[in-house]
Structures are given as structure tokens and as C-alpha cells.
Design an enzyme around this catalytic site. Sequence first.
Site, mmCIF file in Angstrom:
data_model
loop_
_atom_site.group_PDB
_atom_site.id
_atom_site.type_symbol
_atom_site.label_atom_id
_atom_site.label_comp_id
_atom_site.label_asym_id
_atom_site.label_seq_id
_atom_site.Cartn_x
_atom_site.Cartn_y
_atom_site.Cartn_z
ATOM 1 N N HIS A 195 -3.056 -3.343 14.731
ATOM 2 C CA HIS A 195 -3.970 -4.372 15.657
ATOM 3 C C HIS A 195 -3.916 -3.616 16.891
ATOM 4 O O HIS A 195 -3.127 -2.904 17.670
ATOM 5 C CB HIS A 195 -3.336 -5.745 15.810
ATOM 6 C CG HIS A 195 -4.251 -6.394 16.293
ATOM 7 N ND1 HIS A 195 -5.041 -7.076 15.462
ATOM 8 C CD2 HIS A 195 -4.695 -6.935 17.743
ATOM 9 C CE1 HIS A 195 -5.767 -7.951 16.319
ATOM 10 N NE2 HIS A 195 -5.557 -7.769 17.708
ATOM 11 N N SER A 247 -8.474 -4.740 14.029
ATOM 12 C CA SER A 247 -7.518 -4.763 13.263
ATOM 13 C C SER A 247 -7.712 -4.215 11.820
ATOM 14 O O SER A 247 -8.857 -4.394 11.130
ATOM 15 C CB SER A 247 -7.116 -6.602 13.145
ATOM 16 O OG SER A 247 -6.217 -6.693 13.576
ATOM 17 N N GLU A 258 2.213 3.192 -2.140
ATOM 18 C CA GLU A 258 3.659 2.985 -1.786
ATOM 19 C C GLU A 258 3.845 1.904 -0.850
ATOM 20 O O GLU A 258 4.935 1.717 -0.385
ATOM 21 C CB GLU A 258 3.986 4.444 -1.191
ATOM 22 C CG GLU A 258 3.962 5.710 -1.900
ATOM 23 C CD GLU A 258 2.584 6.123 -2.157
ATOM 24 O OE1 GLU A 258 1.307 5.749 -1.418
ATOM 25 O OE2 GLU A 258 2.408 7.229 -3.044
ATOM 26 N N SER A 259 2.646 1.114 -0.559
ATOM 27 C CA SER A 259 2.997 -0.282 0.270
ATOM 28 C C SER A 259 1.706 -0.281 1.298
ATOM 29 O O SER A 259 0.386 -0.229 0.696
ATOM 30 C CB SER A 259 4.394 -0.365 0.962
ATOM 31 O OG SER A 259 4.220 -1.677 1.224
#
Length: 423
Positions: A68, A55, A62-63
Amino acid sequence: MSALGTHILVEFLGCKPEHLNDVPLIEKSMVKAASTAGATVINSTFHHFSPYGVSGVVVIQESHLAIHCWPEYQYAAVDLFTCGDTVDPWISFDYLKKALGAQNYSALEMKRGAINLLERVDFDLKGMREEALNYINPDKYNRDVWITDKDKNQALSLRYTGEILYNKKTPYQHVKVIDTYAYGKTLIIDNMVMCTETDEAHYHEMIVHPAMLSHGNVKDVLVIGGGDGGTIRELVKHETIEKIKMVEIDEAVIEASKLHLPSIASQLNNPKAEVIIGDGIAYLSENNDNYDAIIIDGSDPVGPAKGLFSEAFLYNCKNALNNNGMLIMQAESPMFNQKTFVEINQYLKKIFGTTKVHTFLFSIPTYPSGIWSIQIAVKGNMQPNIPNPKGADFCTKNNLKYYSTDIHKAAFTLPPYIQKLLS
Ligand code: SPD
């Protein structure tokens, strides 16, 4: 712009199972997927699950991009979220599809934060933050944030609160103070640990006392670097010392330390100390003063400290020493920075003479590899490895934490492989 961001939820099917179990491969692919789309990568963290599965998340300006993986199902669940319209998450999607060897996929694009549904407000950032902090029970709220001081093969990590108490990018470097759980407030320069409240005494006592006590009559000292003040704090414990000049290139180091590390910076205003903001290398070549001791208390050999490890500078140091003077320098780690450690020794031997250079080691848990060195080059005949008979009283009087006369004697005993390195 009709929405704040674009979110793509992806199912990658039929991926190569060995790819989906490989942390470095997935992390590299995710980071590359972000940068290929033009995103600015801030950080990434990835984790391997036992017996299989990975994970991770890449935080971008930008985020974020998250993944996963279930290798046993050849399946990866991915979400790609970018705010604004400067980065196209579909470019990251294309990159990852190839990197993970996906045979099939499905993807759902959502626009997040439709502008016509939102109303922009002004708000009191500070008040809201304080109010929010009141809701947080610090015992329950455990952030897992780490600072890592590393080269490409080794690292030392310390967990900290996540708060950056001091944060300034100067023309020279990035200076930060953070609060680590195990070692207290910590000065960080360009992501390298400079000193922590808990173990700084190992370094500052050892860069000062063995040399000062062996010499026994140091009056004038020049400190190059040392802006946190730890070296001055230890120097003023020696009654013989009349004058200390400290030349620190970056005022922010002094400011950060005075504000957040007062136990280290406590003697920066001592009347015997003159603090000069300037480049120590230039200072030495432009001034003709002479010193009984020069202490090079710089950072590692990157950025502004690089020149402190050059032969030309060390040569200038020798010229600025009195006849019985000595040069003391933080000489990096024989494990973490072996090349520099050996190079310093060679330069000093060339400049001062082979028998005039003395190396010792000490432990310091918060520097990478945990073992560090000081090298002392002398102009006269003093033997820095021989402790002063008055050393024991000095230690008791000053309640020293790391240095003792026994430590002094032991520190100069080098393991055979280090003796070989230096021979
Ligand atoms: N890797 C850290 C080496 C830092 C040496 N100087 C620290 C400055 C403390 N006064």
C-alpha cells in the site's frame, strides 16, 4: 524446516512519489520482485486511489506480496510472505527497494507457523467445505473475481462467482466453465470466451441461418470445431439437412458443454449429427467426401485453431465443397483481430474469386470489442446477402432470438472503413 513460512513486514521511506502513484510501475515491480526471487506468479490485482495512492497484491504459488503506497508521504507499506523454503523473500525486498527508489527502510522478519507448535491432522475436506458454505450468506458474500479475455492492448472482462465448474487441461488447451453474473454459464478456452448462455444465440444463429436460408437446399454439412454443440443445434432446425458431421479436436469441450451448458449442447445426440473426435484439418485432407456447406466454428487463431486460418486449409475446404457449396467461417473481429479478419478475406478471395466472398457483422457483447464477423465464400452463384422469402416463417417457427430477415439484410451492410479494409 522450522516454520511454515517467512513473513517480512517492510516500511519503505523516502520513495519517489511519482513511482508510488503509478499503477503499472508498481504492479510490474511487484510481479518482477516475486519472479526474481523464484516465486511462481499466479495473479495480481492493483488499484489506484483518487487523488493518489496505490494498493495491490501479487498472489504467488508460495503465498503473496502486498503493498500500500502513500505518495504524499513517500512511504510504502509492504508485506512479503512466502511459504516453504524454496523462495527467499529478501530477494524480493532488495528488488523492490531499488524499484521504488527507497532512501530508507525498516524491516521485520517473522517466522510464521512454528512447526513445533503445530499438530498435523487428517480432515474431511468435502464435509468441512460444505459446512463452511452454510455459514456464508451469498447476498452478503460478494467475491470480486473476473475473467479477462485480452490481447496486449484490449480486454473484455466478466465477473463470475469464482467457482470453476469444469476445469481441464487437455493436450490441446485449457477448458473451463464458469458462472458469470451477467451472462450465465460461460465456456472459456485458454482464457478466451467461447460462448455464454445469454448471448451465444447471437453467434450460433448468425453462423448458421444467413447462409443456410440463402442457399435453401443444404443437405450435407461439415462442422469443424463447434464442440459446444450450438452450431448443430441451429443446423437441425433446417428441414433440408440430412447429415451433419462435426469434427472436434478436443473431447473436453463436448464433455464440458454437455455437463454444464445443456441448452447449447442439446442436439449433440441428434440422429442427423455424427460427432467425430479428431483434427478437422487432417480429417479434411484425408477424406474425399463432398459437402453442401462447411462451417468453421473454431476458436481464435491460437493453439489448435491456428491452422483453421491458414490458406492451405481453406483451399482444402474449397475442394471438399459441391458445385453450389459454401464455406462459412467465424472470421474474428474487425476491431480486435483486424489482421486476421483481413487476412481471411484475402485468402478466401484468392481461393474462391473476388466476387465470391461475402462478409457480414453482428454484435456479441461477450467477445472482445463486441463486434464479430462471419465470412462466406461460395463456389456457385448464390448470393448469401439475399434472405430467403421463407425466412420470416422460419424465425417465427423456431422462436429465434437474434436472427431475422431484417438483421440478415442489415448485417451485410458494412461501415465504409470496413469496406475499405477489405477492398
Ligand atoms: N473470441 C471467441 C471466438 C470464438 C468463436 N467460436 C466460438 C465457438 C462457439 N461455438
